[in-house]
Scaffold this active site. Structure first.
Site, PDB file in Angstrom:
ATOM      1  N   ARG A 241      45.692  35.538  40.099  1.00 30.22           N
ATOM      2  CA  ARG A 241      45.338  34.384  39.674  1.00 30.22           C
ATOM      3  C   ARG A 241      45.475  33.301  40.337  1.00 30.22           C
ATOM      4  NH1 ARG A 241      41.770  36.692  37.298  1.00 30.22           N
ATOM      5  NH2 ARG A 241      41.286  36.711  35.203  1.00 30.22           N
ATOM      6  N   GLU A 270      39.832  26.827  40.993  1.00 39.92           N
ATOM      7  CA  GLU A 270      38.873  27.613  41.475  1.00 39.92           C
ATOM      8  C   GLU A 270      37.426  27.070  40.629  1.00 39.92           C
ATOM      9  OE1 GLU A 270      40.185  31.517  41.650  1.00 39.92           O
ATOM     10  OE2 GLU A 270      38.512  31.860  40.189  1.00 39.92           O
ATOM     11  N   HIS A 288      36.835  35.088  44.688  1.00 33.35           N
ATOM     12  CA  HIS A 288      37.158  35.672  43.354  1.00 33.35           C
ATOM     13  C   HIS A 288      36.242  37.011  43.014  1.00 33.35           C
ATOM     14  CE1 HIS A 288      39.161  35.225  39.215  1.00 33.35           C
ATOM     15  NE2 HIS A 288      39.097  36.600  39.479  1.00 33.35           N
TER      16      HIS A 288
END
Ligand code: 8YV
Length: 329
Positions: A241, A270, A288
């Site tokens: 993360r 993000e 991601h």
């Protein structure tokens, strides 16, 4: 005729998932994939019994107060740091995630990012595409070996174990790990992994992969002091993360060659990416996508939808994070 429960699907998803949900629910969806402002998300939740979310929707006390009829929120992700689970439990709202279905796919990606980083694959491709490749050179894009090296894993849940197995059995790596709790001996043996303190992990890993959940405790688990402990030849991979790594400190460490390279799939804030990370060449950056294969994303969407159907139709969610809510219902 009894009215179907109303649910919100917060982001665009497979048409088949919408069709599955429409068999049981009155579905308000977002197939245009608009990122709703917070006030709009809350307004849309107001009259819903269930919600299908992704990591981008925060479900906290404020959201719960805005949605008094909400009974369940199903996250299409294994990570659930966008949920305030204690607040959901206090409000009697079931929280679910999507464990297991993405483990192997995400471990594959962790390994792909590790290899791309250690062997400088994207950096060398940019060089080639830019027309800079005019001759062979003995040291051109020399990186670090993966096979036979020491693989460090921080966070040894299901995905961490998948990466450990790939490293130990596929690449003959010496695997060490650090975790809040030590694995049982059978799992350590299956992963051929040895438990070490965090300091030893940082000091001895040739490649360090981060697979721990985000929490207040894991915020900036890797910052300037931790990077300074790593080998100057080491690589760092974050598929966990954003916020676990201090991105500004990482960019400085990469620029100053405190470590050799990094592969980063998740970022603080993000989809914004720290500009200093974009400015250093020795980092592989991906948006991601660790769980992004078609079969896995379909399995994640199906499990999230099955959780909504399981609970709102049959009274039993498949993968609850706060099963105590069910007992007190
Ligand atoms: C998701 C993830 O794609 O499962 C997770 O925790 O990080 C990813 O697989 C992302 O969170 C969107 O929900």
């Amino acid at each position: 005729m009894v009215n179907k429960p109303r649910i919100l699907v917060a982001r665009a998803i497979f048409p088949g998932t919408i069709a599955q949900l429409e068999q049981h629910f009155e579905v308000e969806h977002n197939q245009a994939d608009v990122i709703w402002p917070r006030t709009e998300l809350l307004a849309r939740l107001k009259d819903k019994a269930g919600a299908f979310t992704t990591g981008s929707e925060r479900i906290d006390a404020q959201a719960l107060a805005a949605a008094p009829g909400l009974k369940i929120v199903a996250n299409m992700a294994v990570g659930y740091n966008n949920f305030d689970v204690p607040a959901m439990t206090a409000a009697g709202v079931v929280a679910t995630n999507t464990p297991d279905v993405l483990t192997e796919t995400t471990a594959d990606f962790g390994f792909a990012l590790l290899m791309a980083t250690a062997r400088r694959i994207t950096e060398s491709e940019h060089y080639l595409r830019a027309g800079q490749w005019t001759k062979w050179a003995y040291d051109m894009f020399s990186g670090a070996d993966v096979h036979g090296s020491t693989l460090g894993i921080l966070g040894m849940g299901r995905i961490g174990q998948g990466i450990a197995r790939r490293g130990a059995h596929g690449f003959g790596m010496n695997v060490i790990y650090h975790n809040r709790s030590r694995l049982v001996p059978e799992l350590e043996a299956a992963c051929k992994a040895r438990y070490v303190a965090k300091d030893e992990l940082l000091r001895t890993a040739d490649h360090l992969v981060l697979v721990l959940p985000y929490s207040k405790q894991s915020h900036h688990a890797i910052g300037a002091p931790e990077l300074a402990q790593m080998k100057p030849t080491a690589t760092l991979v974050n598929i966990a993360r954003g916020g676990i790594v201090d991105d500004a400190a990482l960019a400085r460490a990469l620029r100053d060659k405190v470590i050799a390279a990094a592969g980063i799939d998740v970022f603080e804030g993000e989809p914004r990416v720290h500009p200093d990370l974009l400015a250093v060449p020795n980092v592989v950056l991906t948006p991601h996508i660790a769980s992004a294969t078609v079969p896995t994303r379909k399995a994640m969407a199906k499990l999230a939808a099955d959780n909504l159907v399981g609970f709102l139709v049959h009274g039993k969610p498949l993968t609850p994070l706060n099963p105590e809510v069910l007992k007190s219902a």
